[in-house]
Write a protein that holds these residues in place. Structure first.
Motif, PDB file in Angstrom:
ATOM      1  N   LEU A   2       0.953  -1.212   0.104  1.00 19.60           N
ATOM      2  CA  LEU A   2      -0.201   0.182  -0.100  1.00 19.60           C
ATOM      3  C   LEU A   2       0.942   0.926   0.086  1.00 19.60           C
ATOM      4  CD1 LEU A   2      -2.336   1.036   0.221  1.00 19.60           C
ATOM      5  CD2 LEU A   2      -3.104   1.738   2.628  1.00 19.60           C
ATOM      6  N   ARG A   3       1.558   0.989   0.574  1.00 20.74           N
ATOM      7  CA  ARG A   3       3.029   2.557   1.176  1.00 20.74           C
ATOM      8  C   ARG A   3       3.365   2.649  -0.144  1.00 20.74           C
ATOM      9  NH1 ARG A   3       7.951   1.984   2.729  1.00 20.74           N
ATOM     10  NH2 ARG A   3       7.341   0.416   4.065  1.00 20.74           N
ATOM     11  N   LYS A  49      14.669  13.020  -5.308  1.00 22.16           N
ATOM     12  CA  LYS A  49      15.278  11.003  -5.426  1.00 22.16           C
ATOM     13  C   LYS A  49      14.089  10.311  -6.097  1.00 22.16           C
ATOM     14  CE  LYS A  49      18.371  11.204  -1.298  1.00 22.16           C
ATOM     15  NZ  LYS A  49      17.959  10.755   0.569  1.00 22.16           N
ATOM     16  N   ILE A  50      12.707  10.569  -5.939  1.00 29.71           N
ATOM     17  CA  ILE A  50      11.548   9.237  -7.011  1.00 29.71           C
ATOM     18  C   ILE A  50      11.956  10.289  -8.131  1.00 29.71           C
ATOM     19  CG2 ILE A  50       9.191   9.013  -7.518  1.00 29.71           C
ATOM     20  CD1 ILE A  50       9.371   8.928  -3.707  1.00 29.71           C
ATOM     21  N   VAL A  51      11.578  11.263  -7.960  1.00 28.76           N
ATOM     22  CA  VAL A  51      12.511  12.063  -9.725  1.00 28.76           C
ATOM     23  C   VAL A  51      13.568  11.314 -10.839  1.00 28.76           C
ATOM     24  CG1 VAL A  51      12.442  13.899 -11.116  1.00 28.76           C
ATOM     25  CG2 VAL A  51      10.834  14.100  -9.062  1.00 28.76           C
ATOM     26  N   MET A  98      12.667   2.456  -9.167  1.00 30.29           N
ATOM     27  CA  MET A  98      13.247   2.869  -8.028  1.00 30.29           C
ATOM     28  C   MET A  98      14.071   2.152  -7.429  1.00 30.29           C
ATOM     29  SD  MET A  98      11.751   5.804  -6.448  1.00 30.29           S
ATOM     30  CE  MET A  98      12.470   5.837  -4.558  1.00 30.29           C
ATOM     31  N   ASN A  99      13.802   0.886  -7.340  1.00 36.60           N
ATOM     32  CA  ASN A  99      14.524  -0.548  -6.880  1.00 36.60           C
ATOM     33  C   ASN A  99      16.566  -0.286  -8.026  1.00 36.60           C
ATOM     34  OD1 ASN A  99      13.326  -1.257  -5.538  1.00 36.60           O
ATOM     35  ND2 ASN A  99      11.959  -2.749  -6.809  1.00 36.60           N
ATOM     36  N   ALA A 107      15.584   1.729  -1.487  1.00 37.28           N
ATOM     37  CA  ALA A 107      14.137   2.296  -2.084  1.00 37.28           C
ATOM     38  C   ALA A 107      13.043   2.713  -0.801  1.00 37.28           C
ATOM     39  CB  ALA A 107      13.199   1.138  -2.976  1.00 37.28           C
ATOM     40  N   GLU A 108      12.757   1.097  -0.034  1.00 41.81           N
ATOM     41  CA  GLU A 108      12.228   0.921   1.117  1.00 41.81           C
ATOM     42  C   GLU A 108      12.802   2.704   2.292  1.00 41.81           C
ATOM     43  OE1 GLU A 108       9.463  -0.335   2.190  1.00 41.81           O
ATOM     44  OE2 GLU A 108      10.018  -2.208   0.392  1.00 41.81           O
TER      45      GLU A 108
END
Length: 291
Positions: A2-3, A49-51, A98-99, A107-108
């Motif tokens: 979910l997260r 970071k995600i971008v 991400m991974n 990533a987590e």
């Protein structure tokens, strides 16, 4: 899981493909977060970071909006998918990017840091209502150009009383006709919540290149005419629970839009880093203590 899903690019009224025959089934996956005021710096770091991961590893695409007028510290992440299956595919591409960039544990940790920034989150799916939208761009290139050149997004949320959806749709069609008959052709996009909301909710969205464009907008009373506006007011009083208008600013640093959108304004969506001038002396800000 979910997260992880919560960090997927959400969708709103932003990245839809335009030709009417092709747009009937466009889904808008909207992820809205309210950020803790004291966590904005961390939120900014996490987003960037995600971008970076998705840009570098062919992940998912989205556009971010920071709400400037409306509930404070509210951000929406926006993408468009043609089907529910495509939403799932985008999720997989997002996680793979991400991974690959940070490893599973890294990533987590980024997702954990992001979760710690939120007061609340909401995931929602909307369906584009092209038959209620006015002056829709003629093709995908024109739609991408409109989004790419925009800097602000103005949206009115319309919450409908139970059983009154048809009456509200009738008025949205009347507004569409008035907009399309007006001398100034303004694109007005309508979508409807299909998951993640309570009851019937419509969203009426306009992209703006500047806030000054709102100054020149034709008032609805003038646009619809005296009789049409009187009928509109009567229906709203009987059929609408509440309306709310917000104005949000596009955030390129939190976005990973498709290339056609970037191409419309590359200096805005992909600004080049400012290089320090050679030989420039570093000066302490006024009032700063010398070390």
């Amino acid at each position: 899981m979910l997260r992880r899903v919560l960090w997927l690019p959400a969708a709103c009224a932003l990245l839809a493909a335009p030709a009417a025959a092709q747009m009937q089934n466009d889904l808008l996956d909207v992820f809205t977060v309210q950020v803790k005021p004291d966590k904005m710096a961390l939120f900014d770091t996490v987003n960037k970071k995600i971008v970076a991961a998705n840009r570098q590893n062919k992940g998912s695409d989205w556009v971010a909006l920071a709400q400037e007028y409306g509930q404070g510290y509210t951000v929406r992440f926006i993408s468009t998918r043609p089907s529910y299956a495509a939403i799932e595919e985008a999720s997989q591409a997002f996680m793979a990017a991400m991974n690959k960039a940070y490893g599973k544990a890294g990533a987590e940790q980024i997702f954990h840091d992001g979760d710690s920034c939120f007061v609340s989150t909401q995931s929602e799916i909307r369906r584009r209502r092209w038959e209620l939208s006015a002056n829709v761009p003629a093709d995908a290139a024109a739609m991408a150009r409109m989004i790419g050149e925009a800097r602000w997004v103005q949206t009115t949320t319309v919450r409908v009383r139970p059983g009154q959806g048809a009456k509200v749709e009738e008025q949205l069609r009347a507004i569409k006709a008035a907009n399309e008959n007006a001398a100034a052709k303004v694109t007005v996009l309508v979508s409807q919540a299909v998951a993640g909301q309570t009851g019937t909710v419509f969203y009426v969205t306009t992209f703006r290149k500047s806030l000054a464009e709102i100054d020149g907008a034709t008032p609805l009373s003038e646009l619809m005419g005296e009789e049409g506006f009187r009928k509109f007011q009567a229906v709203v009083s009987e059929s609408v629970l509440a309306t709310e208008t917000s104005i949000s600013r596009l955030r390129p640093d939190w976005s990973n839009p498709p290339e056609p959108t970037v191409a419309a304004a590359p200096d805005f969506w992909r600004p080049k880093p400012v290089a320090a001038s050679r030989g420039a002396k570093e000066e302490a800000p006024k009032g700063a203590k010398k070390q």
